[in-house]
Every structure is written in structure tokens, then in C-alpha cells.
Design an enzyme around this catalytic site. Structure first.
Site, mmCIF file in Angstrom:
data_model
loop_
_atom_site.group_PDB
_atom_site.id
_atom_site.type_symbol
_atom_site.label_atom_id
_atom_site.label_comp_id
_atom_site.label_asym_id
_atom_site.label_seq_id
_atom_site.Cartn_x
_atom_site.Cartn_y
_atom_site.Cartn_z
ATOM 1 N N TYR A 30 -1.854 32.058 -4.038
ATOM 2 C CA TYR A 30 -1.548 31.324 -5.283
ATOM 3 C C TYR A 30 -0.275 31.898 -5.916
ATOM 4 C CZ TYR A 30 -6.577 30.266 -4.760
ATOM 5 O OH TYR A 30 -7.812 29.889 -4.281
ATOM 6 N N GLY A 169 -12.175 23.766 -12.475
ATOM 7 C CA GLY A 169 -12.088 25.156 -12.031
ATOM 8 C C GLY A 169 -13.037 25.444 -10.876
ATOM 9 N N ASP A 171 -13.644 23.746 -7.904
ATOM 10 C CA ASP A 171 -13.055 22.666 -7.107
ATOM 11 C C ASP A 171 -14.009 21.889 -6.194
ATOM 12 O OD1 ASP A 171 -11.110 24.218 -8.250
ATOM 13 O OD2 ASP A 171 -9.913 24.461 -6.457
ATOM 14 N N TYR A 358 -16.530 29.059 -1.096
ATOM 15 C CA TYR A 358 -15.831 28.803 -2.357
ATOM 16 C C TYR A 358 -16.784 28.544 -3.514
ATOM 17 C CZ TYR A 358 -11.036 27.652 -3.980
ATOM 18 O OH TYR A 358 -9.815 27.636 -4.575
ATOM 19 N N TRP A 359 -16.745 27.385 -4.139
ATOM 20 C CA TRP A 359 -17.565 27.142 -5.325
ATOM 21 C C TRP A 359 -18.937 26.556 -4.993
ATOM 22 C CZ3 TRP A 359 -16.800 29.035 -10.055
ATOM 23 C CH2 TRP A 359 -15.534 29.552 -10.350
ATOM 24 N N GLU A 402 -11.471 37.483 -4.480
ATOM 25 C CA GLU A 402 -11.533 36.287 -5.323
ATOM 26 C C GLU A 402 -12.993 35.903 -5.614
ATOM 27 O OE1 GLU A 402 -9.546 33.121 -3.309
ATOM 28 O OE2 GLU A 402 -9.572 31.742 -5.017
#
Ligand code: 2M8
Length: 438
Positions: A30, A169, A171, A358-359, A402
């Protein structure tokens, strides 16, 4: 690793990611400034270079649009091309009020800056430069809230909608699967694009290519409507009243009200928004069967019935009643007793839970920070302690990543976290939590 060593490493990472005016979330994956990341990052700056917090927020707000929106990415470099979608793909010139210096994306992210500002003010209550900064940025932060109430709340409910999953946020959370499935992808009209993220992070830990097609489709839909046109509400298959975003908006409203009252600034509009938002959040988003707050699908006119991390932010925003807070606290303790690190980002008992991707399940540092704050507010200090200790244990064993594996038995086999390493909000939240008494 000793806590002292953790604090030193956190500071080193934040220094490494500093780009003379703003902080990148992580070095390669990023390479620009992200909206809510930069808010959390200020929590870290406050411990070793407090002036950086001022510069960080000023840099972020240099990307503000005339309509008040703080974009989710500020592209401080126009020549850096290692991220997709870049500023040229967004082409925000379609909106005459879009900031062009610096270039930005065309969507937003959770508005954390109001409450971050209050945290900073509490640390430096008598610092002249800091007070001057707060007074100067206050109307801009209020204007960023006005954006949500003006452009994202057509029925004037006090709850903002989001149309792009990136705005939430979270995603690729399973929360958005049903909405995303409404998108009809026609490969012949979808613009060609090349992902960069999967060159830098493990594919299995990132959103799928099908999800990326949908992200690109929604970007194009926003662009067709100048990113703030009424057509978005009329046309978008994805219309989300998100728990996290609305809770954060409420939390920031409240912080701005307190700041305004202390500094003699106008809080009239904020108080009106706040009264309506808190009422609607409580009435519309609580789900008694699930014993949590849920997001709401405005296109389908129904709650999105899942247990997930956004519902827990009603604690930090002080929206939950005592009874609701008890239930959220029980939920977390149950997960702890069943061998999970706190707090998984999605319901571990749902077939859509994916502890890696991830999310869709992993632990997220800035969410733990928010939940820790919320639990403390309601007096659940034993659970707050678990949230903090779980987080610090993960960092100690696996590094400043992360996001992290939620199942303790699986995490025990891993020597690193997921996604990008040397992560800014991870480091900032570690620094801040290390300074809390318990
Ligand atoms: C992730 O999202 C970006 C797009 O905004 C990406 O995957 O490229 C999310 O975790 C988001 O919440 C976060 O702000 C961003 C930068 O850390 O990364």
C-alpha cells in the site's frame, strides 16, 4: 520478546513507513496514504513524534473534496504505479469538486478522525501548536461528516450508506456477498485491469479475482455518477448501512461535540445529526436473535444477518444499552473459551468463515484496539485484558502483520501473521495499548 522491545520495534516501523508528511500502511503493498489507517497511525506518532500526527492529518485532509468527502486513498505520488487501482483508473476529474492536488480515489472510508483528534487533544491539552491545529481542522472534520449526511442518507435516517465494499474497510467480508452477487459482470464491458496485490501478498490471503471484478464494476458505477451523484442510490446493487462506519461516525460526532464545547466551536449541526443517528442505529440495526448489531441491506430492505466484528463497535461508540453490551461481552468470552484469539472478524461458526482470507475471519489490530476501548467503557475490564493480551501475544510470536489467524491451534503452527508485514496501524495500536494501565 519483552514489551519494551515491542514498543521499540513499533516505533521503528512507524519511522520506516513515514514519507515526510504522511505514513504508508506498509512499505510495498500500500504505497499511498489511506484514510482510516492514517487516523489510527496518529495514535502511534503521539508517543515519539507528536508533530507527525498534525502533519499526517493535514496531509489526509489536503485530499478533501468540495462535497466534504475524505477519499479512501490520497495518491501523494503520481508516478508510483505499483498499486491497482491507481489515480488514473479512478479519474476523479469527472467530479468538478474533486481534489486534484493531490490526486485521490473517488470513495471514502470509516470516519475515525473526530475521535482520534479527541485522543490527541487529551494527550496535549495545553500545547499551543496543537490547539491551533485542532481549531483549524475542526470545521474540515465536521464537513467530512456532512458529506455522509448529505450524500449518503437520502431518506434522512441518520444512517449513512456505502456503495463500494472498499468503503466499509472490510473489503471482502461475507457480509457483502449477497449484495455483490446482484452485480451482473459482463467481461466485455468491464475495463481491463491488472492486480498488483497478489504479486506482493499470498493469493490465498487476499480477495479472489471474482471479488476484484466486482470492486472494479462498482468503481465504474461510481465514476459514471461523478462519485457523488443521486444515480448511485438509484442504480447501485450494493447499498450498505454498515455498523462499523455508522458507529465510528457516531463516536466521532460525540468527540467533536466535546471538543467544540471545550474550545467554543459550533456544535449545533453535530448534535442534530447525533441524536438521529444514535436513535436509528439502536432501532434499526440491533438483532435480538443474533444478540448483536447487524448491517442493513438498503437494496433488499433487510438486515444482513451475521455476527461479525462491525457489530462490536457499538461498544466503543457507546451505542449499546447495558443489556446489549452484556450480550456482546458474553459472545467474546465464549469465543475465548473455545480456543479463539479475540476478536475474529467474522462468525467462526458460519460456513463462510475463512480464518486466512482477509476480512472473512482473521484478527485485525485496529479492530482489537476499538473493541478494547469499548469493553473498558462498559466496565468489562477482564475481557478487555484478554483482547489486549491476545493481540500482544500474536505480535510477539508472529510480528507486526496486517492481520492474524484467529484459531489458536492453527496459529500455533505459524511463525508469521497474514498479509503485509511491518504494518503501521498494527504498530500504532501496539504502542497505544502498551501505554494503557491494564
Ligand atoms: C485494505 O483495502 C485496500 C483497498 O482500500 C486493498 O485491499 O487494496 C483494507 O484492509 C482497508 O480497510 C485498509 O484501509 C487498506 C490499507 O490498509 O487495506
Amino acid at each position: 520478546m519483552l514489551y519494551q522491545d515491542l514498543a521499540e520495534e513499533a516505533e521503528q516501523i512507524l519511522r520506516l513507513n513515514w514519507r515526510d508528511g504522511f505514513t504508508v500502511p506498509t512499505n510495498k503493498l500500500y504505497p499511498f496514504q489511506w484514510n482510516w489507517d492514517s487516523g489510527f497511525t496518529c495514535l502511534g506518532h503521539a508517543y515519539f513524534e507528536p508533530k507527525w500526527a498534525i502533519r499526517e492529518l493535514n496531509s489526509l485532509f489536503s485530499g478533501q473534496w468540495e462535497n466534504g468527502m475524505i477519499p479512501h486513498i490520497i495518491f501523494h505520488s503520481e508516478t508510483e504505479t505499483s498499486y491497482f487501482p491507481n489515480h488514473d483508473f479512478w479519474n476523479t476529474t469527472v467530479n468538478p469538486g474533486a481534489q486534484q492536488k493531490p490526486k485521490t480515489s473517488g470513495i471514502t472510508q470509516p470516519p475515525v478522525h473526530g475521535f482520534i483528534l479527541e485522543k490527541l487533544l487529551a494527550k496535549f491539552p495545553n500545547d499551543g501548536a496543537f490547539l491551533a491545529f485542532v481549531k483549524a481542522i475542526f470545521p474540515k472534520v465536521v464537513h467530512s461528516h456532512r458529506f455522509f449526511y448529505t450524500y449518503r442518507d437520502p431518506k434522512r435516517e441518520g444512517l449513512a450508506f456505502l456503495y463500494h465494499p472498499w468503503e466499509t474497510g472490510r473489503d471482502n467480508s461475507p457480509l457483502w456477498d449477497e449484495s455483490n452477487a446482484r452485480i451482473q459482470i459482463d467481461k466485455s464491458t468491464l475495463p481491463a485491469y491488472t492486480r498488483q496485490d497478489t504479486k506482493l501478498a499470498d493469493k490465498k490471503e487476499r480477495p479472489t479475482s471474482d471479488q476484484y471484478d466486482r470492486f472494479v464494476y462498482m468503481l465504474e458505477l461510481g465514476k459514471r455518477h461523478q462519485y457523488d451523484g443521486e444515480g448511485i442510490f438509484e442504480e447501485s446493487p450494493v447499498l450498505l448501512q454498515d455498523t462499523l462506519t455508522n458507529a465510528v461516525l457516531i463516536q466521532s460526532n460525540q468527540s467533536l461535540i466535546r471538543i467544540g464545547e471545550r474550545l467554543g466551536l459550533d456544535t449545533g449541526e453535530l448534535k442534530e445529526w447525533q441524536a438521529q443517528s444514535v436513535k436509528s442505529f439502536r432501532e434499526k440495526l440491533w438483532n435480538e436473535n443474533l444478540a448483536t448489531f447487524t448491517c442493513y441491506d438498503l437494496r433488499k430492505e433487510a438486515q444482513i444477518e451475521y455476527k461479525e466484528i462491525g457489530g462490536l463497535t457499538a461498544l466503543s461508540a457507546e451505542i449499546a444499552t447495558k443489556d446489549q453490551a452484556d450480550k456482546l461481552n458474553d459472545y467474546l468470552n465464549d469465543l475465548h473459551n473455545r480456543g479463539y484469539y479475540l476478536c475474529p472478524s467474522f462468525d467462526v461458526d458460519d460456513p463462510l468463515f475463512d480464518s486466512k482470507r482477509y476480512w472473512r475471519g482473521p484478527i485485525w489490530p485496529q479492530m482489537n484496539w476499538l473493541i478494547y476501548e469499548g469493553l473498558q467503557h462498559y466496565g468489562f475490564s477482564a475481557t478487555a485484558k484478554i483482547v489486549k493480551e491476545d493481540f500482544l501475544e500474536l505480535i510477539t510470536k508472529q510480528g507486526f502483520y496486517e492481520y492474524f489467524e484467529a484459531q489458536k491451534s492453527v496459529a500455533a503452527q505459524l511463525d508469521k501473521g497474514y498479509g503485509g508485514g511491518q504494518f503501521s496501524w498494527t504498530s500504532a495500536c501496539v504502542l497505544d495499548l502498551l501505554h494503557k494501565d491494564q
